[in-house]
Design a protein around this motif. Sequence first.
Motif, PDB file in Angstrom:
ATOM      1  N   ASP A  79       0.802  -1.220   0.000  1.00  0.00           N
ATOM      2  CA  ASP A  79       0.000   0.000   0.000  1.00  0.00           C
ATOM      3  C   ASP A  79       0.837   1.275   0.000  1.00  0.00           C
ATOM      4  OD1 ASP A  79      -2.319  -1.475   0.005  1.00  0.00           O
ATOM      5  OD2 ASP A  79      -2.544  -1.417   2.183  1.00  0.00           O
ATOM      6  N   ALA A  80       2.149   1.165   0.127  1.00  0.00           N
ATOM      7  CA  ALA A  80       2.997   2.345   0.227  1.00  0.00           C
ATOM      8  C   ALA A  80       3.250   2.979  -1.133  1.00  0.00           C
ATOM      9  CB  ALA A  80       4.327   1.984   0.883  1.00  0.00           C
ATOM     10  N   ASP A  81       3.468   4.278  -1.122  1.00  0.00           N
ATOM     11  CA  ASP A  81       3.808   4.998  -2.344  1.00  0.00           C
ATOM     12  C   ASP A  81       5.265   4.765  -2.733  1.00  0.00           C
ATOM     13  OD1 ASP A  81       1.240   6.313  -2.501  1.00  0.00           O
ATOM     14  OD2 ASP A  81       1.928   7.598  -0.858  1.00  0.00           O
ATOM     15  N   PHE A  82       6.138   4.693  -1.713  1.00  0.00           N
ATOM     16  CA  PHE A  82       7.566   4.517  -1.928  1.00  0.00           C
ATOM     17  C   PHE A  82       8.095   3.472  -0.962  1.00  0.00           C
ATOM     18  CE2 PHE A  82       6.443   8.826  -3.096  1.00  0.00           C
ATOM     19  CZ  PHE A  82       6.942   8.893  -4.381  1.00  0.00           C
ATOM     20  N   GLY A  83       9.085   2.719  -1.387  1.00  0.00           N
ATOM     21  CA  GLY A  83       9.652   1.682  -0.545  1.00  0.00           C
ATOM     22  C   GLY A  83      11.161   1.773  -0.466  1.00  0.00           C
ATOM     23  N   TYR A  84      11.684   1.476   0.720  1.00  0.00           N
ATOM     24  CA  TYR A  84      13.116   1.459   1.020  1.00  0.00           C
ATOM     25  C   TYR A  84      13.380   0.071   1.578  1.00  0.00           C
ATOM     26  CZ  TYR A  84      17.401   3.190   3.412  1.00  0.00           C
ATOM     27  OH  TYR A  84      18.679   3.406   3.851  1.00  0.00           O
ATOM     28  N   VAL A  85      14.037  -0.787   0.793  1.00  0.00           N
ATOM     29  CA  VAL A  85      14.137  -2.206   1.141  1.00  0.00           C
ATOM     30  C   VAL A  85      15.589  -2.658   1.105  1.00  0.00           C
ATOM     31  CG1 VAL A  85      13.421  -4.545   0.478  1.00  0.00           C
ATOM     32  CG2 VAL A  85      11.850  -2.638   0.140  1.00  0.00           C
ATOM     33  N   GLY A  86      16.008  -3.385   2.154  1.00  0.00           N
ATOM     34  CA  GLY A  86      17.349  -3.962   2.174  1.00  0.00           C
ATOM     35  C   GLY A  86      17.449  -5.041   1.118  1.00  0.00           C
ATOM     36  N   GLY A  87      18.288  -4.814   0.118  1.00  0.00           N
ATOM     37  CA  GLY A  87      18.413  -5.769  -0.984  1.00  0.00           C
ATOM     38  C   GLY A  87      19.583  -6.717  -0.821  1.00  0.00           C
ATOM     39  N   ALA A  88      20.631  -6.258  -0.145  1.00  0.00           N
ATOM     40  CA  ALA A  88      21.847  -7.035   0.106  1.00  0.00           C
ATOM     41  C   ALA A  88      22.580  -6.326   1.237  1.00  0.00           C
ATOM     42  CB  ALA A  88      22.718  -7.090  -1.150  1.00  0.00           C
ATOM     43  N   PRO A  89      23.520  -6.979   1.885  1.00  0.00           N
ATOM     44  CA  PRO A  89      24.243  -6.288   2.960  1.00  0.00           C
ATOM     45  C   PRO A  89      24.857  -4.972   2.467  1.00  0.00           C
ATOM     46  CG  PRO A  89      24.731  -8.622   3.010  1.00  0.00           C
ATOM     47  CD  PRO A  89      23.945  -8.372   1.753  1.00  0.00           C
ATOM     48  N   GLY A  90      24.472  -3.872   3.118  1.00  0.00           N
ATOM     49  CA  GLY A  90      24.986  -2.554   2.760  1.00  0.00           C
ATOM     50  C   GLY A  90      24.352  -1.934   1.532  1.00  0.00           C
ATOM     51  N   ILE A  92      20.600  -0.986  -0.712  1.00  0.00           N
ATOM     52  CA  ILE A  92      19.172  -0.712  -0.604  1.00  0.00           C
ATOM     53  C   ILE A  92      18.549  -0.697  -1.993  1.00  0.00           C
ATOM     54  CG2 ILE A  92      17.461   1.041   0.104  1.00  0.00           C
ATOM     55  CD1 ILE A  92      18.945  -0.357   2.429  1.00  0.00           C
ATOM     56  N   ASP A  93      17.336  -1.225  -2.096  1.00  0.00           N
ATOM     57  CA  ASP A  93      16.536  -1.130  -3.313  1.00  0.00           C
ATOM     58  C   ASP A  93      15.397  -0.151  -3.049  1.00  0.00           C
ATOM     59  OD1 ASP A  93      18.182  -3.136  -4.301  1.00  0.00           O
ATOM     60  OD2 ASP A  93      16.699  -4.722  -3.996  1.00  0.00           O
ATOM     61  N   LEU A  94      15.098   0.701  -3.999  1.00  0.00           N
ATOM     62  CA  LEU A  94      14.008   1.668  -3.859  1.00  0.00           C
ATOM     63  C   LEU A  94      12.854   1.294  -4.785  1.00  0.00           C
ATOM     64  CD1 LEU A  94      15.935   5.059  -3.677  1.00  0.00           C
ATOM     65  CD2 LEU A  94      15.042   3.670  -1.798  1.00  0.00           C
ATOM     66  N   TYR A  95      11.659   1.477  -4.283  1.00  0.00           N
ATOM     67  CA  TYR A  95      10.442   1.122  -5.012  1.00  0.00           C
ATOM     68  C   TYR A  95       9.538   2.342  -5.157  1.00  0.00           C
ATOM     69  CZ  TYR A  95      11.317  -3.876  -4.266  1.00  0.00           C
ATOM     70  OH  TYR A  95      11.849  -5.140  -4.278  1.00  0.00           O
ATOM     71  N   VAL A  96       8.779   2.355  -6.242  1.00  0.00           N
ATOM     72  CA  VAL A  96       7.631   3.231  -6.393  1.00  0.00           C
ATOM     73  C   VAL A  96       6.456   2.295  -6.512  1.00  0.00           C
ATOM     74  CG1 VAL A  96       6.466   4.935  -7.832  1.00  0.00           C
ATOM     75  CG2 VAL A  96       8.937   5.081  -7.498  1.00  0.00           C
ATOM     76  N   GLY A  97       5.584   2.336  -5.511  1.00  0.00           N
ATOM     77  CA  GLY A  97       4.512   1.341  -5.459  1.00  0.00           C
ATOM     78  C   GLY A  97       5.128  -0.035  -5.303  1.00  0.00           C
ATOM     79  N   LYS A  98       4.723  -0.962  -6.145  1.00  0.00           N
ATOM     80  CA  LYS A  98       5.231  -2.338  -6.077  1.00  0.00           C
ATOM     81  C   LYS A  98       6.405  -2.585  -7.029  1.00  0.00           C
ATOM     82  CE  LYS A  98       0.635  -4.059  -4.986  1.00  0.00           C
ATOM     83  NZ  LYS A  98      -0.486  -4.863  -5.435  1.00  0.00           N
ATOM     84  N   GLU A  99       6.834  -1.552  -7.735  1.00  0.00           N
ATOM     85  CA  GLU A  99       7.867  -1.719  -8.757  1.00  0.00           C
ATOM     86  C   GLU A  99       9.223  -1.211  -8.265  1.00  0.00           C
ATOM     87  OE1 GLU A  99       8.913  -0.028 -13.200  1.00  0.00           O
ATOM     88  OE2 GLU A  99       6.871   0.132 -12.462  1.00  0.00           O
ATOM     89  N   VAL A 100      10.227  -2.074  -8.347  1.00  0.00           N
ATOM     90  CA  VAL A 100      11.583  -1.660  -7.992  1.00  0.00           C
ATOM     91  C   VAL A 100      12.100  -0.741  -9.099  1.00  0.00           C
ATOM     92  CG1 VAL A 100      12.727  -3.688  -9.015  1.00  0.00           C
ATOM     93  CG2 VAL A 100      13.850  -2.425  -7.195  1.00  0.00           C
TER      94      VAL A 100
END
Length: 138
Positions: A79-90, A92-100
């Motif tokens: 449901d978030a507009d933007f996402g900040y997700v740990g993708g690997a040690p150190g 980050i992957d950023l998302y808009v909606g469900k899309e990386v």
Amino acid sequence: MIEAEGEDLDFLRTTSFGLLQGSRMRNVKTEYVSCPSCGRTLFDLQEVTEQIRQKTGHLPGVAIAVMGCIVNGPGEMADADFGYVGGAPGKIDLYVGKEVVQRGIPMDSACDALVQLIKDNGRWVDLPEPEEAQPVAA
């Protein structure tokens, strides 16, 4: 009904708007979604969420998800507009909606990259400049 002893209008206002925000009836502040953290979490969730909150807390109606890992993060932040997700040690992957939209961003620049992503998507609002105090004529 909410009641407060005395005339504590600030408490009533804050609590009332908080309830409306929580029930998704009125967005008056930035909403943050975060996972509960587990052994797969790739960074300090509380510290990073606070860093993001300091930079984005003035964006009413924007939902930002902060997820510790790639395993459950994308599903939990649907449901978030933007996402900040740990993708690997150190990293980050950023998302808009469900899309990386950006992968493998170094941790030390990921918060600024998130701010830029919000700006690029037209959801950023600059903080108003503080008004200078005008001398009062006697």
